[in-house]
Design a protein around this motif. Structure first.
Motif, PDB file in Angstrom:
ATOM      1  N   ASP A 204     -48.884   1.136 -36.045  1.00  0.00           N
ATOM      2  CA  ASP A 204     -48.384   0.046 -36.483  1.00  0.00           C
ATOM      3  C   ASP A 204     -49.213  -1.181 -35.739  1.00  0.00           C
ATOM      4  OD1 ASP A 204     -48.018   0.606 -39.148  1.00  0.00           O
ATOM      5  OD2 ASP A 204     -45.985   1.243 -38.702  1.00  0.00           O
ATOM      6  N   GLU A 205     -48.960  -1.220 -34.320  1.00  0.00           N
ATOM      7  CA  GLU A 205     -48.737  -1.021 -33.012  1.00  0.00           C
ATOM      8  C   GLU A 205     -50.052  -2.042 -33.371  1.00  0.00           C
ATOM      9  OE1 GLU A 205     -47.247   0.085 -29.849  1.00  0.00           O
ATOM     10  OE2 GLU A 205     -45.257   0.086 -30.267  1.00  0.00           O
ATOM     11  N   LEU A 207     -52.689  -2.196 -35.936  1.00  0.00           N
ATOM     12  CA  LEU A 207     -53.132  -2.889 -36.451  1.00  0.00           C
ATOM     13  C   LEU A 207     -52.500  -4.807 -36.336  1.00  0.00           C
ATOM     14  CD1 LEU A 207     -52.020  -0.212 -39.740  1.00  0.00           C
ATOM     15  CD2 LEU A 207     -54.882  -1.378 -38.812  1.00  0.00           C
ATOM     16  N   TYR A 208     -51.204  -4.707 -36.210  1.00  0.00           N
ATOM     17  CA  TYR A 208     -50.253  -6.184 -36.196  1.00  0.00           C
ATOM     18  C   TYR A 208     -50.892  -6.663 -34.410  1.00  0.00           C
ATOM     19  CZ  TYR A 208     -48.013  -4.321 -39.918  1.00  0.00           C
ATOM     20  OH  TYR A 208     -48.224  -4.086 -41.326  1.00  0.00           O
ATOM     21  N   ASP A 210     -49.791  -5.778 -31.511  1.00  0.00           N
ATOM     22  CA  ASP A 210     -48.179  -5.672 -30.844  1.00  0.00           C
ATOM     23  C   ASP A 210     -49.102  -4.372 -29.689  1.00  0.00           C
ATOM     24  OD1 ASP A 210     -47.586  -7.608 -31.653  1.00  0.00           O
ATOM     25  OD2 ASP A 210     -46.267  -6.459 -32.929  1.00  0.00           O
TER      26      ASP A 210
END
Length: 486
Positions: A204-205, A207-208, A210
């Motif tokens: 998720d980090e 992909l976004y 972060d």
């Protein structure tokens, strides 16, 4: 508490051996490899004659009273001298010291409980992984501070020897010890395919956006074993080897046989031991290849919109229904439907900065579901334990630690009336997105338990998961169950 002990000159140059008493169960010894002055031990002055007589002797000063009942100092001393001598024999004729670029630590695992021994092995594996990860983070921080030109990323390599001298079954039977270590390595290999919560967070980090610019270092942890009877074969295995030699038409490679013999002898340590080595290195830098294929043309809608915008004079362009439809198609959002509300926007902006807390914990959710749906649940003979582990090695450590807490009262055979025969291990952040991964984890844990002496046939392992294929096992929280047999 750390103790420093003076030692004399060994066959390999060693400056100091410090022993760290970690707790009543584990004792660590760390070796720093530098050469003292000739004929002089660290902190002491000796004559040349006295030093030559005690060249291979280690001196320990525990500096506490009363003296410990166990003989961990002699165990660590014998293991260290055996490893030093083995490496020295392998380096005959070479000027380089085999330990000059190695940092070796020694750990004495004095527990007799096989389940606790297994849990502590996974704890050491976890600590080795964390050491490699922290080294990578420190190196990236130095790069950010000093720059690529002034600092080069260094590779970490450390070795730890875990000595297990207290369990008689593991000492006397190499087959049992070998099966245990093989089961550990097999479980660690299978863990590469698990969908862990930590890996999903990292995804998720990325992909976004972060995750930051820091690169993920390559951290590998290897686990090997030593044993006084390493390589001993059963009569059946010896008979099988003789048959294989007969099938080779009597051709025997003496050099190959001698090589295999020396390799086996090199792993016959004074006590059963597990060698854990961690390697942390920066990932290789890949250069993106230049594009060789044709560039995809722009869409018709995008071309029309750009043409209309570019064709206007002084930003005076014609906006009609067709232009609005094209915008809706591009952004999937209607510009004509205005549902905004001033009061609604005001309260939404306030609510976006308010964190909500729930008084219902994962333990309470699991207890309520188990009380309603588990027919084997008995409040007087069951126990609940909670863990926030996300890594696989942490999960194994947690499972076998709880197993070791109940081993003493079940191995003897005289089970007390208040014994907790069923343990529920609530792990809300462990493999919570994959029931298949948790099922495989449970299977590997059961295989390792079956290799433990006196424990293997007395415990069953099962699991509950929100996505379990069996609807009767769909607990809202991942749970691992340890069931002691009657």
């Amino acid at each position: 508490m750390r103790f420093l002990f003076p030692i004399s000159t060994l066959s390999l140059p060693v400056l100091s051996l410090s022993l760290l008493l970690y707790c009543s169960i584990v004792v660590d010894a760390f070796v720093s490899l530098k050469s003292p002055a000739p004929g002089t031990a660290a902190g002491t002055t000796r004559t040349t004659k006295a030093a030559s007589k005690s060249r291979s002797r280690l001196y320990y000063d525990i500096q506490r009273d009363p003296q410990p009942s166990d003989n961990v100092w002699a165990i660590l001393s014998n293991t260290e001298k055996w490893i030093s001598q083995t490496l020295a024999d392998a380096q005959k004729g070479k000027k380089e010291n085999p330990l000059s670029r190695k940092e070796v630590s020694y750990v004495c695992e004095t527990s007799k409980d096989p389940a606790m021994i297994l849990a502590n092995i996974f704890r050491k594996v976890k600590e080795a992984r964390q050491l490699g990860e922290s080294h990578g983070q420190d190196q990236e921080e130095l790069i950010d501070e000093k720059g690529e030109e002034k600092h080069q990323r260094s590779t970490l390599r450390q070795t730890q020897v875990v000595v297990i001298p207290a369990n008689e079954e593991l000492i006397q039977d190499f087959k049992v010890f070998d099966a245990l270590i093989e089961a550990i390595n097999q479980a660690r290999r299978n863990a590469r395919d698990y969908v862990t919560d930590h890996s999903l967070e990292r995804l998720d980090e990325q992909l976004y956006g972060d995750a930051g610019d820091d690169r993920d270092w390559v951290v590998s942890v290897n686990c090997a074993h030593l044993h006084p009877k390493y390589g001993y074969k059963t009569p059946e295995q010896e008979l099988k080897d003789l048959k294989e030699e007969g099938d080779n038409d009597g051709d025997i490679d003496l050099n190959l046989q001698e090589y295999k013999k020396q390799r086996i002898i090199a792993r016959r340590s004074p006590y059963p031991s597990v060698v854990i080595e961690v390697l942390a290195m920066a990932p290789p830098t890949y250069t993106a290849p230049s594009p060789t294929g044709p560039v995809s043309p722009k869409s018709i809608d995008g071309t029309n919109i750009e043409g209309k915008i570019a064709g206007g004079k002084d930003n005076d362009m014609k906006i009609d229904a067709e232009f609005v439809n094209q915008l809706e198609a591009l952004f999937s959002r209607s510009s004509l439907d205005d549902k905004s509300n001033k009061d609604g926007d005001f309260y939404e902006s306030i609510g976006s900065h308010i964190e909500t807390f729930s008084a219902v914990t994962p333990l309470m959710v699991a207890q309520n579901w188990i009380d309603t749906n588990d027919p084997l649940f008995n409040a007087t003979k069951c126990a609940f334990t909670v863990s926030d582990a996300t890594y696989v090695d942490e999960g194994y450590e947690f499972v076998f630690t709880n197993l070791g807490m109940q081993t003493s009262q079940f191995i003897v055979g005289d089970v007390q009336a208040g014994a907790q025969k069923r343990q529920y291990l609530v792990m809300s952040h462990f493999l919570s997105s994959s029931a298949t991964s948790l099922e495989k984890f449970t299977i590997q844990a059961g295989k390792m338990i079956r290799t433990l002496p006196l424990v293997g046939d007395k415990v069953d392992v099962s699991c509950l998961h929100p996505e379990h294929v069996d609807k009767d096992k769909r607990c809202p929280v991942p749970v691992i169950i340890l069931q002691w047999k009657e």
